[in-house]
Design a protein around this motif. Structure first.
Motif, mmCIF file in Angstrom:
data_model
loop_
_atom_site.group_PDB
_atom_site.id
_atom_site.type_symbol
_atom_site.label_atom_id
_atom_site.label_comp_id
_atom_site.label_asym_id
_atom_site.label_seq_id
_atom_site.Cartn_x
_atom_site.Cartn_y
_atom_site.Cartn_z
ATOM 1 N N TYR A 125 8.007 1.103 83.595
ATOM 2 C CA TYR A 125 8.470 2.099 84.591
ATOM 3 C C TYR A 125 9.941 2.433 84.344
ATOM 4 O O TYR A 125 10.339 3.594 84.294
ATOM 5 C CB TYR A 125 8.252 1.505 85.982
ATOM 6 N N LEU A 126 10.730 1.402 84.157
ATOM 7 C CA LEU A 126 12.170 1.590 83.969
ATOM 8 C C LEU A 126 12.489 2.195 82.590
ATOM 9 O O LEU A 126 13.368 3.051 82.473
ATOM 10 C CB LEU A 126 12.849 0.225 84.115
ATOM 11 N N ALA A 127 11.780 1.764 81.571
ATOM 12 C CA ALA A 127 12.020 2.294 80.224
ATOM 13 C C ALA A 127 11.747 3.793 80.180
ATOM 14 O O ALA A 127 12.490 4.556 79.553
ATOM 15 C CB ALA A 127 11.146 1.567 79.205
ATOM 16 N N ASP A 128 10.684 4.231 80.848
ATOM 17 C CA ASP A 128 10.357 5.660 80.875
ATOM 18 C C ASP A 128 11.447 6.430 81.613
ATOM 19 O O ASP A 128 11.763 7.566 81.283
ATOM 20 C CB ASP A 128 8.999 5.849 81.565
ATOM 21 N N PHE A 129 12.030 5.815 82.614
ATOM 22 C CA PHE A 129 13.084 6.432 83.415
ATOM 23 C C PHE A 129 14.394 6.514 82.641
ATOM 24 O O PHE A 129 15.132 7.496 82.742
ATOM 25 C CB PHE A 129 13.266 5.588 84.686
#
Ligand code: FE2
Ligand code: FE2
Length: 187
Positions: A125-129
């Motif tokens: 989730y964070l990597a995509d963000f």
């Protein structure tokens, strides 16, 4: 079982070069976060490569796939099918192809997040963000938080996502709101 080489072949056969590049940057970022916060970097890398596997489907194709796999379509999903459902659809398709369950669930939740996320789910989730190709106001704050605290960075990302949606007058799916509430429970 889907390994790194197979994941590369899958995305190269379906996604545009631009989206393949995004997926590789997410894979590298997710693997780095996984190393930092205690998930499997190999699983995170494959999750990153495959997370947008169904992002180039049309809305009609997305809804047809949702019906085929029994993915629930609520009122918000019906309004923006490919945006909200590309994760769950990819998860269902890749699960049927033998992808590990922990990676499947990370892919399913990568767009909206949700309550009770695993470390691997949070890393994707964070990597995509945060992947290096992204640039928008406030992102540097999330990147800085991700140096030291996965939960603080996910909380900030969830808050920024909600503010963005509300700023555009868009609806918020229950899972995104649940993630926000869970990550701001002390406030
Ligand atoms: Fe996505
Ligand atoms: Fe993505």
């Amino acid at each position: 079982m889907i390994d790194h080489a197979k994941a590369e072949r899958l995305i190269a056969g379906r996604l545009s070069p631009r989206r393949c590049e995004h997926s590789r940057r997410v894979a590298a970022e997710a693997a780095e976060l996984a190393r930092r916060f205690g998930a499997s970097p190999e699983a995170a890398e494959i999750a990153g490569l495959l997370h947008d596997y169904c992002r180039d489907l049309t809305d009609a194709e997305t809804l047809a796939a949702a019906a085929r796999y029994g993915v629930a379509v609520g009122p918000l999903e019906a309004r923006r099918p490919k945006h909200i459902l590309h994760g769950p659809i990819a998860a269902a398709e890749l699960s049927a192809a033998g992808l590990d369950a922990d990676i499947v669930s990370a892919i399913a939740r990568h767009t909206t997040g949700g309550p009770g996320m695993t470390v691997l789910e949070k890393c994707l989730y964070l990597a995509d963000f945060c992947e290096p190709g992204r640039q928008f106001a406030g992102l540097d704050e999330v990147r800085a938080l991700s140096d030291t605290s996965l939960d603080a960075a996910v909380a900030a990302a969830a808050r920024m996502s909600l503010l963005d949606l509300i700023g555009r007058g868009r609806g918020v799916v229950p899972d995104a709101l649940a993630l926000y509430n869970e990550t701001h429970a002390g406030n």
